[in-house]
Design an enzyme around this catalytic site. Structure first.
Site, PDB file in Angstrom:
ATOM      1  N   ASP A  95       0.864  -1.174   0.000  1.00  0.00           N
ATOM      2  CA  ASP A  95       0.000   0.000   0.000  1.00  0.00           C
ATOM      3  C   ASP A  95       0.903   1.228   0.000  1.00  0.00           C
ATOM      4  O   ASP A  95       2.068   1.155   0.362  1.00  0.00           O
ATOM      5  CB  ASP A  95      -0.883  -0.024   1.246  1.00  0.00           C
ATOM      6  CG  ASP A  95      -2.059   0.926   1.143  1.00  0.00           C
ATOM      7  OD1 ASP A  95      -2.118   1.701   0.171  1.00  0.00           O
ATOM      8  OD2 ASP A  95      -2.918   0.888   2.040  1.00  0.00           O
ATOM      9  N   ASP A 269      -8.112  -7.167   0.683  1.00  0.00           N
ATOM     10  CA  ASP A 269      -7.200  -7.260   1.827  1.00  0.00           C
ATOM     11  C   ASP A 269      -7.889  -6.681   3.048  1.00  0.00           C
ATOM     12  O   ASP A 269      -8.744  -5.803   2.932  1.00  0.00           O
ATOM     13  CB  ASP A 269      -5.901  -6.485   1.570  1.00  0.00           C
ATOM     14  CG  ASP A 269      -6.071  -5.001   1.860  1.00  0.00           C
ATOM     15  OD1 ASP A 269      -5.703  -4.564   2.977  1.00  0.00           O
ATOM     16  OD2 ASP A 269      -6.590  -4.261   0.991  1.00  0.00           O
ATOM     17  N   CYS A 307     -13.938 -27.586  10.006  1.00  0.00           N
ATOM     18  CA  CYS A 307     -12.671 -27.041   9.529  1.00  0.00           C
ATOM     19  C   CYS A 307     -11.588 -28.117   9.550  1.00  0.00           C
ATOM     20  O   CYS A 307     -11.524 -28.932  10.466  1.00  0.00           O
ATOM     21  CB  CYS A 307     -12.246 -25.857  10.394  1.00  0.00           C
ATOM     22  SG  CYS A 307     -10.685 -25.100   9.894  1.00  0.00           S
ATOM     23  N   CYS A 309      -8.208 -27.276   9.260  1.00  0.00           N
ATOM     24  CA  CYS A 309      -6.903 -26.673   9.513  1.00  0.00           C
ATOM     25  C   CYS A 309      -6.188 -27.395  10.656  1.00  0.00           C
ATOM     26  O   CYS A 309      -6.800 -28.107  11.455  1.00  0.00           O
ATOM     27  CB  CYS A 309      -7.026 -25.176   9.806  1.00  0.00           C
ATOM     28  SG  CYS A 309      -7.469 -24.730  11.494  1.00  0.00           S
ATOM     29  N   CYS A 312      -7.647 -26.871  14.192  1.00  0.00           N
ATOM     30  CA  CYS A 312      -8.890 -27.582  14.488  1.00  0.00           C
ATOM     31  C   CYS A 312      -8.680 -29.090  14.566  1.00  0.00           C
ATOM     32  O   CYS A 312      -9.445 -29.796  15.231  1.00  0.00           O
ATOM     33  CB  CYS A 312      -9.948 -27.237  13.444  1.00  0.00           C
ATOM     34  SG  CYS A 312     -10.588 -25.545  13.606  1.00  0.00           S
ATOM     35  N   HIS A 338      -6.026 -20.064  12.394  1.00  0.00           N
ATOM     36  CA  HIS A 338      -7.352 -20.565  12.002  1.00  0.00           C
ATOM     37  C   HIS A 338      -8.112 -19.534  11.170  1.00  0.00           C
ATOM     38  O   HIS A 338      -8.706 -19.881  10.136  1.00  0.00           O
ATOM     39  CB  HIS A 338      -8.172 -20.939  13.237  1.00  0.00           C
ATOM     40  CG  HIS A 338      -9.614 -21.177  12.919  1.00  0.00           C
ATOM     41  ND1 HIS A 338     -10.093 -22.358  12.401  1.00  0.00           N
ATOM     42  CD2 HIS A 338     -10.695 -20.345  13.017  1.00  0.00           C
ATOM     43  CE1 HIS A 338     -11.406 -22.264  12.192  1.00  0.00           C
ATOM     44  NE2 HIS A 338     -11.790 -21.053  12.566  1.00  0.00           N
TER      45      HIS A 338
END
Length: 381
Positions: A95, A269, A307, A309, A312, A338
Site C-alpha cells: 500500500d 485485503d 474445519c 486446519c 482444528c 485458524h
C-alpha cells in the site's frame, strides 16, 4: 517494455459479475478472486512465512508508511527487498501509506505537492509526495505497488471530495512518471470519489488513460452503510478494464468478500482475521465465536467442527480459551492461523463455485449456514 503483472480471465458467472482468473507476477501466479493477508510491518501478525505457505496464501500485503518509519526502506533494499527481508518468495503488494497518513489528522498538513506529517513513533517531521512514495515502494521491491492517493473520510461534502479527487488523479500521473522500475513492479491506480457516482466515473476515466497494469477501488469500508458500498461497487467495477485486476482495498469480512466478488472484484485485503483473533474471536462455518466466553471453559470440541486446519485437528476450544485467558502467545497464534485459513479456504471455494457456474447458489448456502446478520465487521490498521 516487459509487463510485470498480467491478468488472465478463466471463467465468468452467468448470473453475476463474478469472475475467476489468474494474475501473473514476477514471484508467482495469484489465483483470483483472492484474499490477501495483511503483513503491515513485513509480517502477518504472529504468523511465520512457512505457515502462510502451508495455508497457501497467494500474496500478502505490507505497508509503505510503517516500513518507511521503521526499519526504513534502505534497510529493506539492502536485504534484497521485502522478499529477501522477510524470506517470503511469493507475491507481495505494498500500500502507498495514504490511508495511514490521512488518518493522522492533527499530525499532518495536505497540499497539492504532498503531505507533511509527524511520525506517530517519535514525532519527527516527514513528507510524502508521489515522488517520495514511489522511491520508497521501489526500494521495498513489491510485485504490486499502489499510487499515493488521498483517502477522504466518510461523510465528506462534495466540494471537498472534488478537490481531493483532482489531487489524487494528479498524483497518479506523478506516480507513473516517478516510477523507476515499471518493468519489475506493477503500479496500480486508486479510484476515489466518495459516494458520488459521477466522481467515481471521472476517476476511472482519468486513471484508465494512464494505462496502468491494474486498478483499485479506495475510499470504501470507511464507515459508510453497507448498501451504499455495494451500490458504489456495482456502478464502478464494470467501468474498469476487463483485462486487468480489480482490487477492493481494506475489505475482508466474509459477506463483503461475497458481495465484492459478485460485483466483479478480484483482490481483497483486510486486517480483520488477525485483529479479531487477538481479541479471541474466530470465524467458523456457523458464524463468529468469541472464545473468551465462559461457556467454552469446558468445551472440548474444535474451533470449527467443519474445519480441516491444523489448529482444528489438534486443539480444543477449552484449551485455546485457557491460553487466551492466561495471555499466552500461543493462543493468539492459533486463533490467527485458524482465521487466515478460514478466509483463504473460503476464497478457494468461491473460485471453484465461479468455475462451476454456481457462485450465487454457494453464496446463499454460506449465508444461511453462517447466520449472516448484515452487521459491519470493518477493521482498518
Amino acid at each position: 517494455m516487459t509487463v510485470p503483472v498480467r491478468y488472465e480471465l478463466l471463467a465468468r458467472s452467468t448470473e453475476s459479475q463474478a469472475r475467476r482468473g489468474r494474475v501473473y507476477t514476477p514471484h508467482g501466479v495469484i489465483e483470483t478472486p483472492v484474499f490477501m493477508p495483511v503483513g503491515t510491518q513485513a509480517t502477518v501478525k504472529t504468523m511465520a512465512p512457512w505457515e502462510l505457505e502451508e495455508l497457501d496464501a497467494k500474496i500478502i500485503l505490507s505497508n509503505t508508511y510503517h516500513l518507511h518509519l521503521r526499519p526504513g526502506e534502505e534497510i529493506v533494499r539492502q536485504a534484497g527487498g521485502l522478499h529477501g527481508f522477510m524470506n517470503w518468495q511469493r507475491p507481495v503488494l505494498t500500500d502507498s501509506g495514504g490511508f495511514q497518513v490521512f488518518s493522522l489528522a492533527s499530525l499532518r498538513k495536505i497540499t497539492d505537492e504532498g503531505v507533511a506529517f509527524k511520525s506517530h513513533i517519535d514525532g519527527s517531521p516527514r513528507f510524502f509526495s508521489p515522488e517520495t512514495v514511489m522511491g520508497i515502494e521501489n526500494a521495498l521491491g513489491a510485485d504490486i505497488i499502489m499510487q499515493f492517493d488521498e483517502c477522504p473520510p466518510y461523510p465528506a461534502d462534495r466540494a471537498y471530495l472534488e478537490t481531493s479527487l483532482e489531487r489524487t488523479l494528479a498524483w497518479a500521473k506523478r506516480c507513473k512518471d516517478a516510477h523507476a522500475r515499471p518493468e519489475a513492479q506493477a503500479l496500480f491506480g486508486i479510484v476515489q470519489g466518495g459516494e458520488h457516482l459521477d466522481l467515481r466515473r471521472r476517476a476511472v476515466e482519468s486513471l484508465v488513460e494512464l494505462d496502468l497494469p491494474g486498478y483499485a477501488i479506495g475510499g470504501l469500508s470507511v464507515g459508510e452503510p453497507k448498501p451504499l458500498m455495494y451500490d458504489i461497487l456495482a456502478y464502478t467495477t464494470p467501468l474498469l478494464p476487463a483485462d486487468k485486476p480489480r482490487y477492493l482495498m481494506g475489505v475482508g469480512a466474509p459477506d463483503d468478500l461475497f458481495e465484492g466478488v459478485e460485483r466483479g472484484i478480484d483482490m481483497f485485503d483486510c486486517v480483520l482475521p488477525t485483529r479479531i483473533a487477538r481479541n479471541g474471536t474466530v470465524f467458523t462455518s456457523t458464524g463468529k465465536r468469541v472464545l473468551k466466553h465462559a461457556r467454552y471453559k469446558d468445551d472440548f470440541l474444535p474451533l470449527d467442527e467443519n474445519c480441516t486446519c491444523r489448529v482444528c485437528r489438534t486443539f480444543t476450544r477449552a484449551y485455546i480459551r485457557h491460553l487466551l485467558k492466561a495471555e499466552e502467545i500461543l493462543g493468539v497464534r492459533l486463533t490467527s492461523y485458524h482465521n487466515v485459513h478460514f478466509l483463504l479456504q473460503l476464497m478457494e471455494k468461491i473460485r471453484l463455485s465461479i468455475q462451476e457456474n454456481r457462485f450465487l447458489a454457494f453464496k446463499r448456502e454460506f449465508y444461511q449456514t453462517y447466520g449472516y446478520t448484515g452487521q459491519r465487521e470493518d477493521v482498518k490498521e
